[in-house]
Design a protein around this motif. Structure first.
Motif, PDB file in Angstrom:
ATOM      1  N   GLY A  45       2.208   1.567  -3.488  1.00 14.43           N
ATOM      2  CA  GLY A  45       1.105   1.934  -4.384  1.00 14.43           C
ATOM      3  C   GLY A  45       0.769   3.414  -4.285  1.00 14.43           C
ATOM      4  O   GLY A  45       0.531   4.089  -5.290  1.00 14.43           O
ATOM      5  N   LYS A  46       0.788   3.931  -3.047  1.00 13.06           N
ATOM      6  CA  LYS A  46       0.517   5.368  -2.854  1.00 13.06           C
ATOM      7  C   LYS A  46       1.655   6.208  -3.428  1.00 13.06           C
ATOM      8  O   LYS A  46       1.424   7.310  -3.934  1.00 13.06           O
ATOM      9  CB  LYS A  46       0.322   5.674  -1.368  1.00 13.06           C
ATOM     10  CG  LYS A  46      -1.023   5.164  -0.831  1.00 13.06           C
ATOM     11  CD  LYS A  46      -1.112   5.310   0.676  1.00 13.06           C
ATOM     12  CE  LYS A  46      -2.415   4.685   1.194  1.00 13.06           C
ATOM     13  NZ  LYS A  46      -2.398   4.529   2.661  1.00 13.06           N
ATOM     14  N   MET A  47       2.902   5.713  -3.346  1.00 10.09           N
ATOM     15  CA  MET A  47       4.048   6.469  -3.872  1.00 10.09           C
ATOM     16  C   MET A  47       3.938   6.671  -5.386  1.00 10.09           C
ATOM     17  O   MET A  47       4.362   7.699  -5.912  1.00 10.09           O
ATOM     18  CB  MET A  47       5.359   5.751  -3.538  1.00 10.09           C
ATOM     19  CG  MET A  47       5.802   5.945  -2.091  1.00 10.09           C
ATOM     20  SD  MET A  47       7.109   4.785  -1.605  1.00 10.09           S
ATOM     21  CE  MET A  47       8.469   5.272  -2.666  1.00 10.09           C
TER      22      MET A  47
ATOM     23  N   LEU B 280      -5.357  -0.785  -3.923  1.00 12.15           N
ATOM     24  CA  LEU B 280      -4.802  -0.865  -2.570  1.00 12.15           C
ATOM     25  C   LEU B 280      -5.661  -1.758  -1.698  1.00 12.15           C
ATOM     26  O   LEU B 280      -6.871  -1.868  -1.884  1.00 12.15           O
ATOM     27  CB  LEU B 280      -4.709   0.540  -1.969  1.00 12.15           C
ATOM     28  CG  LEU B 280      -3.937   1.580  -2.810  1.00 12.15           C
ATOM     29  CD1 LEU B 280      -3.922   2.931  -2.106  1.00 12.15           C
ATOM     30  CD2 LEU B 280      -2.515   1.122  -3.110  1.00 12.15           C
TER      31      LEU B 280
ATOM     32  N   ASP C 278       0.835  -1.213   0.000  1.00 13.27           N
ATOM     33  CA  ASP C 278       0.000   0.000   0.000  1.00 13.27           C
ATOM     34  C   ASP C 278       0.870   1.264   0.000  1.00 13.27           C
ATOM     35  O   ASP C 278       0.570   2.225  -0.717  1.00 13.27           O
ATOM     36  CB  ASP C 278      -0.953  -0.005   1.213  1.00 13.27           C
ATOM     37  CG  ASP C 278      -2.233  -0.798   0.956  1.00 13.27           C
ATOM     38  OD1 ASP C 278      -2.377  -1.367  -0.142  1.00 13.27           O
ATOM     39  OD2 ASP C 278      -3.099  -0.860   1.862  1.00 13.27           O
ATOM     40  N   TRP C 279       1.932   1.266   0.796  1.00  5.54           N
ATOM     41  CA  TRP C 279       2.858   2.414   0.793  1.00  5.54           C
ATOM     42  C   TRP C 279       3.372   2.672  -0.624  1.00  5.54           C
ATOM     43  O   TRP C 279       3.343   3.792  -1.124  1.00  5.54           O
ATOM     44  CB  TRP C 279       4.084   2.107   1.680  1.00  5.54           C
ATOM     45  CG  TRP C 279       3.940   2.385   3.139  1.00  5.54           C
ATOM     46  CD1 TRP C 279       2.777   2.505   3.858  1.00  5.54           C
ATOM     47  CD2 TRP C 279       5.023   2.574   4.075  1.00  5.54           C
ATOM     48  NE1 TRP C 279       3.069   2.739   5.180  1.00  5.54           N
ATOM     49  CE2 TRP C 279       4.438   2.786   5.341  1.00  5.54           C
ATOM     50  CE3 TRP C 279       6.409   2.567   3.965  1.00  5.54           C
ATOM     51  CZ2 TRP C 279       5.205   2.997   6.487  1.00  5.54           C
ATOM     52  CZ3 TRP C 279       7.180   2.773   5.106  1.00  5.54           C
ATOM     53  CH2 TRP C 279       6.581   2.996   6.353  1.00  5.54           C
TER      54      TRP C 279
ATOM     55  N   ARG D  30       4.907  10.613 -13.631  1.00  4.28           N
ATOM     56  CA  ARG D  30       3.698   9.846 -13.308  1.00  4.28           C
ATOM     57  C   ARG D  30       2.722   9.765 -14.482  1.00  4.28           C
ATOM     58  O   ARG D  30       1.991   8.797 -14.633  1.00  4.28           O
ATOM     59  CB  ARG D  30       3.030  10.462 -12.068  1.00  4.28           C
ATOM     60  CG  ARG D  30       1.669   9.866 -11.685  1.00  4.28           C
ATOM     61  CD  ARG D  30       1.690   8.370 -11.486  1.00  4.28           C
ATOM     62  NE  ARG D  30       0.390   7.822 -11.082  1.00  4.28           N
ATOM     63  CZ  ARG D  30      -0.640   7.634 -11.891  1.00  4.28           C
ATOM     64  NH1 ARG D  30      -0.553   8.005 -13.170  1.00  4.28           N
ATOM     65  NH2 ARG D  30      -1.757   7.092 -11.444  1.00  4.28           N
TER      66      ARG D  30
ATOM     67  N   ASN E  66       1.066   6.687  -6.860  1.00  4.88           N
ATOM     68  CA  ASN E  66      -0.269   7.245  -7.049  1.00  4.88           C
ATOM     69  C   ASN E  66      -1.199   6.281  -7.795  1.00  4.88           C
ATOM     70  O   ASN E  66      -1.901   6.671  -8.730  1.00  4.88           O
ATOM     71  CB  ASN E  66      -0.156   8.585  -7.789  1.00  4.88           C
ATOM     72  CG  ASN E  66      -1.370   9.463  -7.555  1.00  4.88           C
ATOM     73  OD1 ASN E  66      -2.235   9.127  -6.745  1.00  4.88           O
ATOM     74  ND2 ASN E  66      -1.449  10.574  -8.258  1.00  4.88           N
TER      75      ASN E  66
ATOM     76  N   TRP F 256       0.175  -5.583  -8.195  1.00  5.88           N
ATOM     77  CA  TRP F 256      -1.124  -5.230  -7.612  1.00  5.88           C
ATOM     78  C   TRP F 256      -2.253  -5.763  -8.497  1.00  5.88           C
ATOM     79  O   TRP F 256      -2.114  -5.825  -9.719  1.00  5.88           O
ATOM     80  CB  TRP F 256      -1.293  -3.716  -7.532  1.00  5.88           C
ATOM     81  CG  TRP F 256      -0.437  -3.016  -6.526  1.00  5.88           C
ATOM     82  CD1 TRP F 256      -0.776  -2.662  -5.246  1.00  5.88           C
ATOM     83  CD2 TRP F 256       0.901  -2.534  -6.719  1.00  5.88           C
ATOM     84  NE1 TRP F 256       0.275  -2.003  -4.644  1.00  5.88           N
ATOM     85  CE2 TRP F 256       1.306  -1.909  -5.521  1.00  5.88           C
ATOM     86  CE3 TRP F 256       1.792  -2.577  -7.796  1.00  5.88           C
ATOM     87  CZ2 TRP F 256       2.575  -1.341  -5.360  1.00  5.88           C
ATOM     88  CZ3 TRP F 256       3.059  -2.007  -7.641  1.00  5.88           C
ATOM     89  CH2 TRP F 256       3.435  -1.397  -6.433  1.00  5.88           C
TER      90      TRP F 256
ATOM     91  N   GLY G   4      -5.845  -1.389   1.711  1.00  3.76           N
ATOM     92  CA  GLY G   4      -6.476  -0.548   2.730  1.00  3.76           C
ATOM     93  C   GLY G   4      -6.996  -1.406   3.868  1.00  3.76           C
ATOM     94  O   GLY G   4      -6.451  -2.475   4.161  1.00  3.76           O
TER      95      GLY G   4
ATOM     96  N   GLU H 189      -7.126   3.981  -6.003  1.00  3.44           N
ATOM     97  CA  GLU H 189      -7.547   3.370  -4.734  1.00  3.44           C
ATOM     98  C   GLU H 189      -7.883   1.882  -4.870  1.00  3.44           C
ATOM     99  O   GLU H 189      -7.597   1.091  -3.977  1.00  3.44           O
ATOM    100  CB  GLU H 189      -8.789   4.143  -4.227  1.00  3.44           C
ATOM    101  CG  GLU H 189      -9.160   3.889  -2.782  1.00  3.44           C
ATOM    102  CD  GLU H 189      -8.204   4.535  -1.776  1.00  3.44           C
ATOM    103  OE1 GLU H 189      -8.092   3.985  -0.668  1.00  3.44           O
ATOM    104  OE2 GLU H 189      -7.582   5.558  -2.103  1.00  3.44           O
TER     105      GLU H 189
END
Length: 485
Positions: free
Chosen positions: A123-125, A133, A120-121, A285, A127, A315, A135, A130
């Motif tokens: 994946g957020k990096m 993730l 998740d970390w 990105r 972007n 993912w 979560g 949602e």
């Protein structure tokens, strides 16, 4: 070896590894050995009696190092980077020390839970939408695979299971074998050979979609192939889009391909093995725009994010698609928390049962470098590749063969393939730097990849001066030979 000796020898080994990495540029990047060099240097069979650590240790330099290609040398410009950093090495020691086999939550709760959070970390990096993730209660989530090849295979097998079930529910008269015979997977003609291999292992047909003049696949090319195959009674079910192809780091056009895959009920997997790490930088990105259409996405922190091999981040939007394909529950693997909904058993997400505590490497590296430190590492490599591109462009004997987007430069001497093959041979025979080639259409092209964590502008300048001088020498002899003929 008891714990006391392990303490002593462990410190010696850490010193040896630190010295190796600190002084690596003094070593010749490519070894001088011939095939079969090692067998005469060691005994025919294992010793009956134990040998001392000293005996083993002194054989490292004598037997192993002469046959090592030094991937972390600042003169290594071949393939793609293979990440390494001291925090990751320390985490790998801890992983080996704990030595758990984390196939289920119960087999080692920390091993499973840290992986879910680290994915998740990460994946957020980059972007990620949602849906990818985990979560607290998401449908998606991430898993660490051994390699991008493995991730592609997993995605293809999950897609195959999903489509077979769908087709059987609509046409119960068809057997699984009949459906399998009609399935087709697709990838760019620039895609890595591992995609074709995944189809081979998955026992399905695969077709190359022709790339355009920028070596990218666009929507119209995919649509054309799909229409032909559907008209012939085939069932398209899987498309692997590549972001950052191995030959020249080109990018398939996700924003065109994604909607087609969604409309045609085709699983879209994105292989961004090398390039994916760059998406932690906001200015790169946009290369991932269109990921929202994908079913699965993969990149390798073990290539460009300072996490030692093996650590391939994958993912999925719907983890039930993976688990549905691979789930088997013998009694000896069951545990009383598995139905709680809070628990991930990663054995259902991968091919092997066993797995190492690989998320420790991510945890150490992400915390000790921080997002900013990792962004700076990526940006530095990209600056160096543009520096090399600039040097090539100043020499009218050479040409650049593909757009330089990230840390890879594809270049060649203007002239025949034979001339460029001769240039590459002279570069690799000199063993001062190491390069590998590729084919772009009919052209034999040299690839210059910025790889080492410790590479600096001076190494890039040295490499170019070396290549340039070898080119001068080669062109002289080449012209003489051609005059004589």
């Amino acid at each position: 070896m008891d714990a006391a000796e392990f303490r002593k020898r462990g410190k010696e080994m850490v010193d040896y590894v630190a010295d190796y990495l600190e002084k690596i540029e003094k070593r010749q990047v490519f070894p001088d050995v011939e095939p079969g060099y090692l067998r005469p240097l060691i005994a025919d069979c294992a010793p009956q009696d134990p040998e001392s650590f000293e005996d083993v240790f002194k054989d490292i330099e004598k037997i192993i190092m002469p046959g090592v290609t030094h991937w972390h040398s600042p003169y290594f410009f071949a393939y793609f980077p293979s990440a390494s950093s001291f925090p990751a090495l320390l985490a790998d020691m801890l992983c080996g020390g704990i030595g758990c086999v984390g196939f289920s939550w119960a087999a080692s709760p920390a091993c499973t839970e840290l992986e879910t959070v680290m994915m998740d970390w990460l994946g957020k990096m980059v972007n990620l939408p949602e849906e990818f993730l985990a979560g607290k209660d998401g449908q998606g989530g991430g898993v660490i695979q051994g390699s991008a090849s493995e991730a592609t295979l997993i995605a293809l097998l999950a897609a195959r299971t999903k489509i077979i079930r769908q087709v059987q529910s609509e046409k119960p008269e068809l057997t699984e074998t009949e459906i399998m015979g009609r399935l087709v997977a697709y990838a760019s003609d620039q895609a890595h050979s591992s995609v074709e291999r995944a189809a081979l292992i998955g026992a399905v047909k695969i077709k190359n979609v022709p790339s355009d003049d920028t070596f990218s696949v666009c929507g119209s090319a995919l649509k054309k192939v799909l229409d032909e195959d559907k008209a012939a009674g085939l069932i398209p079910f899987f498309f692997c889009a590549t972001l950052g192809t191995t030959p020249c780091c080109s990018f398939d056009k996700l924003l065109e391909l994604g909607p087609i895959c969604n409309k045609e009920n085709i699983w879209m997997h994105i292989d961004a093995a090398y390039a994916g790490s760059a998406f932690i930088c906001p200015e790169f990105r946009h290369l991932l725009n269109g990921v929202e259409f994908a079913d699965s996405f993969n990149f390798n922190p073990h290539k460009w994010l300072l996490v030692n091999f093996d650590c391939s981040a994958m993912w999925v939007k719907k983890r039930s698609d993976l688990i549905g394909a691979f789930k088997l529950e013998p009694l000896y693997l069951q545990h009383h928390h598995q139905e709680s909904g809070l628990v991930t058993d990663y054995r259902h997400w991968q091919i092997p049962l066993g797995r190492r505590f690989r998320s420790l490497k991510l945890w150490f590296v992400l915390r000790m470098y921080g997002v900013k430190g990792l962004q700076e590492h990526i940006r530095k490599h990209i600056r160096l590749s543009h520096q090399f591109e600039h040097l090539v462009l100043q020499d009218e004997r050479f040409e650049i063969c593909a757009e330089v987007v990230l840390g890879l430069v594809c270049f060649r001497l203007k002239g025949s393939n034979e001339l460029n093959e001769a240039l590459l041979k002279s570069i690799n025979d000199a063993k001062k730097i190491h390069l590998v080639p590729c084919h772009l259409r009919e052209k034999f092209v040299l690839r210059f990849a910025i790889c080492s964590r410790t590479v600096e502008s001076t190494h890039v300048k040295f490499a170019w001066q070396h290549i340039s001088q070898l080119a001068t020498d080669l062109l002289k002899t080449w012209e003489q030979n051609h005059h004589q003929q």
